[in-house]
Design a protein around this motif. Structure first.
Motif, mmCIF file in Angstrom:
data_model
loop_
_atom_site.group_PDB
_atom_site.id
_atom_site.type_symbol
_atom_site.label_atom_id
_atom_site.label_comp_id
_atom_site.label_asym_id
_atom_site.label_seq_id
_atom_site.Cartn_x
_atom_site.Cartn_y
_atom_site.Cartn_z
ATOM 1 N N GLY A 1 10.620 -8.264 -6.325
ATOM 2 C CA GLY A 1 11.933 -8.214 -6.969
ATOM 3 C C GLY A 1 11.919 -8.713 -8.400
ATOM 4 O O GLY A 1 12.923 -9.185 -8.915
ATOM 5 N N LYS A 2 10.770 -8.609 -9.074
ATOM 6 C CA LYS A 2 10.637 -9.126 -10.437
ATOM 7 C C LYS A 2 11.383 -8.272 -11.460
ATOM 8 O O LYS A 2 11.968 -8.804 -12.395
ATOM 9 N N ASP A 3 11.350 -6.941 -11.301
ATOM 10 C CA ASP A 3 11.985 -6.061 -12.291
ATOM 11 C C ASP A 3 12.524 -4.812 -11.592
ATOM 12 O O ASP A 3 11.914 -3.757 -11.621
ATOM 13 N N LEU A 4 13.683 -4.949 -10.989
ATOM 14 C CA LEU A 4 14.277 -3.817 -10.274
ATOM 15 C C LEU A 4 14.828 -2.769 -11.233
ATOM 16 O O LEU A 4 15.011 -1.613 -10.843
ATOM 17 N N ALA A 5 15.057 -3.137 -12.486
ATOM 18 C CA ALA A 5 15.477 -2.146 -13.486
ATOM 19 C C ALA A 5 14.345 -1.151 -13.731
ATOM 20 O O ALA A 5 14.585 0.034 -13.959
ATOM 21 N N ALA A 6 13.097 -1.621 -13.673
ATOM 22 C CA ALA A 6 11.946 -0.725 -13.829
ATOM 23 C C ALA A 6 11.867 0.241 -12.644
ATOM 24 O O ALA A 6 11.512 1.405 -12.814
ATOM 25 N N VAL A 7 12.222 -0.223 -11.462
ATOM 26 C CA VAL A 7 12.250 0.644 -10.283
ATOM 27 C C VAL A 7 13.308 1.729 -10.490
ATOM 28 O O VAL A 7 13.067 2.912 -10.211
ATOM 29 N N GLN A 8 14.460 1.325 -11.015
ATOM 30 C CA GLN A 8 15.514 2.308 -11.307
ATOM 31 C C GLN A 8 15.046 3.339 -12.330
ATOM 32 O O GLN A 8 15.318 4.529 -12.179
ATOM 33 N N GLU B 1 0.833 -1.205 0.000
ATOM 34 C CA GLU B 1 0.000 0.000 0.000
ATOM 35 C C GLU B 1 0.872 1.260 0.000
ATOM 36 O O GLU B 1 0.590 2.221 -0.706
ATOM 37 N N GLN B 2 1.959 1.231 0.773
ATOM 38 C CA GLN B 2 2.859 2.387 0.803
ATOM 39 C C GLN B 2 3.561 2.575 -0.547
ATOM 40 O O GLN B 2 3.780 3.699 -0.986
ATOM 41 N N ILE B 3 3.921 1.472 -1.191
ATOM 42 C CA ILE B 3 4.530 1.570 -2.526
ATOM 43 C C ILE B 3 3.520 2.175 -3.496
ATOM 44 O O ILE B 3 3.868 3.033 -4.314
ATOM 45 N N SER B 4 2.267 1.754 -3.406
ATOM 46 C CA SER B 4 1.218 2.308 -4.275
ATOM 47 C C SER B 4 1.017 3.792 -4.027
ATOM 48 O O SER B 4 0.788 4.561 -4.969
ATOM 49 N N GLN B 5 1.087 4.208 -2.769
ATOM 50 C CA GLN B 5 0.968 5.636 -2.456
ATOM 51 C C GLN B 5 2.110 6.423 -3.105
ATOM 52 O O GLN B 5 1.902 7.520 -3.624
ATOM 53 N N PHE B 6 3.315 5.855 -3.072
ATOM 54 C CA PHE B 6 4.449 6.505 -3.733
ATOM 55 C C PHE B 6 4.186 6.642 -5.229
ATOM 56 O O PHE B 6 4.411 7.702 -5.823
ATOM 57 N N ASP C 1 6.801 5.327 -17.505
ATOM 58 C CA ASP C 1 8.033 5.271 -16.710
ATOM 59 C C ASP C 1 7.812 4.614 -15.351
ATOM 60 O O ASP C 1 8.762 4.448 -14.595
ATOM 61 N N MET C 2 6.587 4.253 -15.026
ATOM 62 C CA MET C 2 6.268 3.711 -13.706
ATOM 63 C C MET C 2 6.514 2.204 -13.639
ATOM 64 O O MET C 2 6.260 1.478 -14.594
ATOM 65 N N PHE C 3 6.966 1.757 -12.477
ATOM 66 C CA PHE C 3 7.044 0.316 -12.228
ATOM 67 C C PHE C 3 5.756 -0.144 -11.570
ATOM 68 O O PHE C 3 4.965 0.673 -11.094
ATOM 69 N N GLN C 4 5.532 -1.428 -11.580
ATOM 70 C CA GLN C 4 4.383 -2.012 -10.886
ATOM 71 C C GLN C 4 4.809 -2.351 -9.462
ATOM 72 O O GLN C 4 5.986 -2.599 -9.201
ATOM 73 N N ASN D 1 1.336 6.705 -6.882
ATOM 74 C CA ASN D 1 0.296 7.707 -7.139
ATOM 75 C C ASN D 1 0.845 9.126 -6.991
ATOM 76 O O ASN D 1 0.543 10.007 -7.798
ATOM 77 N N ALA D 2 1.650 9.341 -5.954
ATOM 78 C CA ALA D 2 2.226 10.670 -5.736
ATOM 79 C C ALA D 2 3.235 11.018 -6.836
ATOM 80 O O ALA D 2 3.312 12.166 -7.273
ATOM 81 N N ALA D 3 3.992 10.030 -7.301
ATOM 82 C CA ALA D 3 4.958 10.274 -8.374
ATOM 83 C C ALA D 3 4.237 10.641 -9.664
ATOM 84 O O ALA D 3 4.685 11.517 -10.417
ATOM 85 N N GLU D 4 3.100 9.997 -9.915
ATOM 86 C CA GLU D 4 2.306 10.348 -11.102
ATOM 87 C C GLU D 4 1.756 11.771 -10.968
ATOM 88 O O GLU D 4 1.744 12.534 -11.928
#
Length: 197
Positions: free
Chosen positions: A118-125, A90-95, A108-111, A97-100
């Protein structure tokens, strides 16, 4: 989720390809930026992909980061560490939403699972880099760090043409119109003519 075993065959090849996009140099830049942006309270992760994931996984560091970029009202109201998976997600989702809301594009957003599992940490980067680029570009005084870490996004380049310039442009034949440069069908043959008896 927790009992997921190793992948085989095509799944393993796909995961290896995704994992190869992770950039350790970018990780160092992002860790340095987040540490400067949020202060010493967020700490530092262990070096490597797994340490980076564990540092961001509960969403607290991400919440602190996005809140530090807003000068007025903070988008993430409650930041607290929790061992429960759904609270962390939930906290990741809040981040996200705020980033959008801050201006990061959907592409540019990761899921949430990209980070949490840890499926796609390159997307987080990529998301964090896009956020840093936006912070540098906006130049609102909330960015703390070296401006050379992230590229500045292009700004609007508005042009005003006079009526005379617009009329002159209508008389120009663009290259996409094509040209036959005086070509003709002279000398072309299509085989023997049909014999009619």
């Amino acid at each position: 989720m927790a009992n997921k075993g190793p992948s085989y065959g095509m799944s393993r090849q796909v995961q290896e390809k995704i994992d190869s996009k992770y950039d350790p140099e970018l990780e160092q830049i992002l860790v340095e930026w987040i540490s400067r942006q949020c202060g010493s309270g967020v700490g530092r992760p262990e070096a490597g992909k797994m340490g980076f994931q564990a540092w961001l996984k509960d969403g607290c560091v991400l919440g602190e980061l996005i809140n530090s970029l807003f000068a007025g009202e903070k988008p993430v109201k409650k930041i607290q560490s929790s061992p429960m998976a759904f609270k962390q997600m939930e906290q990741i989702s809040q981040f996200l939403n705020a980033a959008e809301k801050y201006g990061v594009t959907k592409t540019d957003m990761f899921q949430t699972v990209d980070l949490w599992e840890g499926k796609d940490l390159a997307a987080v980067q990529r998301t964090l880099s896009a956020l840093g680029s936006l912070a540098v570009t906006k130049d609102e005084g909330t960015y703390n760090g070296d401006p050379n870490w992230f590229f500045k996004k292009a700004q609007e380049n508005k042009r005003d043409f006079s009526d005379d310039q617009l009329k002159a442009g209508k008389n120009v034949i663009g290259l996409q119109m094509g040209s036959n440069k005086g070509a003709s069908q002279e000398g072309m043959s299509y085989g023997r003519p049909r014999q009619i008896m």
